[in-house]
Design a protein around this motif. Sequence first.
Motif: not given
Length: 323
Positions: A88-117
């Motif tokens: 019923f709303a397939p147009w929402l899948i790409a934006p939701l995927l972007m949010l999920g992908g961005a969250y994964l990027c944030f989680e990975g970067a945060e782990k590296i940030y905590h290691l460096l700082v």
Amino acid sequence: MSGLLALLDDVAGIAKVAASSLDDVASQALKAGSKAAGAVIDDAAVTPKYVAGFEASRELPIIWKIARGSFRNKLLILLPIGLLLANFAPWLIAPLLMLGGAYLCFEGAEKIYHLLVPHDTHHITPEDVPGDPAHLEEQKAAGAIKTDFILSAEIMTIALAAIPASSFWMEAATLAVVAVGITVAVYGSVALIVKADDVGLWLAQNGRIGALRAFGRGLVRGMPYFMRLLTIVGTAAMLWVGGSIVTHSLKELGFGGLGHVIHDWAYAAAHAVPEAYAGFVEWTATATLDGIFGLALGFLLIPVAARVVAPIWGKLFGTSQSH
């Protein structure tokens, strides 16, 4: 007699169609589940911390409690929502995927940030908190199930986007297989990881031959290194998968410039080596560039999460989100 033969022929035809459908579901589920590798590895790497500090006899019951919550998250909440979106709303899948992908990027970067700082952190264990251990166990399991919901939402959205256009029931069956298969794989692996120390200690003390006792001692000594390796692999997978999801989602939304640049650079790298290695080099270059983009995006999102998302989350739910 001819009627019976015709009936048997019809039954055989139906069985062939059913078997073909099952093969299609299994094949689509395998492909869809593989797309969620980053979130799956992260889930397996994160969950063992929720049983840290509890008695060994309570570790598997806690993991089973979290696994049941994960089944509910995926099958009773996220699967129906995913099917509604797809139909019923397939147009929402790409934006939701972007949010999920961005969250994964944030989680990975945060782990590296905590290691460096490095910064002082104190992980609460049952010994640190007075009160009823059963109540603390419930709190830990509830926190793990909430974290699982976020990761499960990513997994199910990624899987949904990877399923080719098909009937409603085929999509439902494929998502259900992905949900069950990934949950069993993740929490089965977590159970093995959590109990590996106990198995190693038992073998070291009770092994009938020297080789078994040596293997047990090696298992006990090796598990901390294995957990570090799992964390590194999980972080790299999050950045790679997260970056790839965002670039592909941007392309779906009409912003394919970044994806074209990554493809062109990977293509050039592949044609700079002998043809026998071209495929491997192109895949590696693509994954590396996706990961670099994911890391850059994740670092950009860290201050946004700290200064914007965390305060809003705290006001809405009375606490800050952490993973």
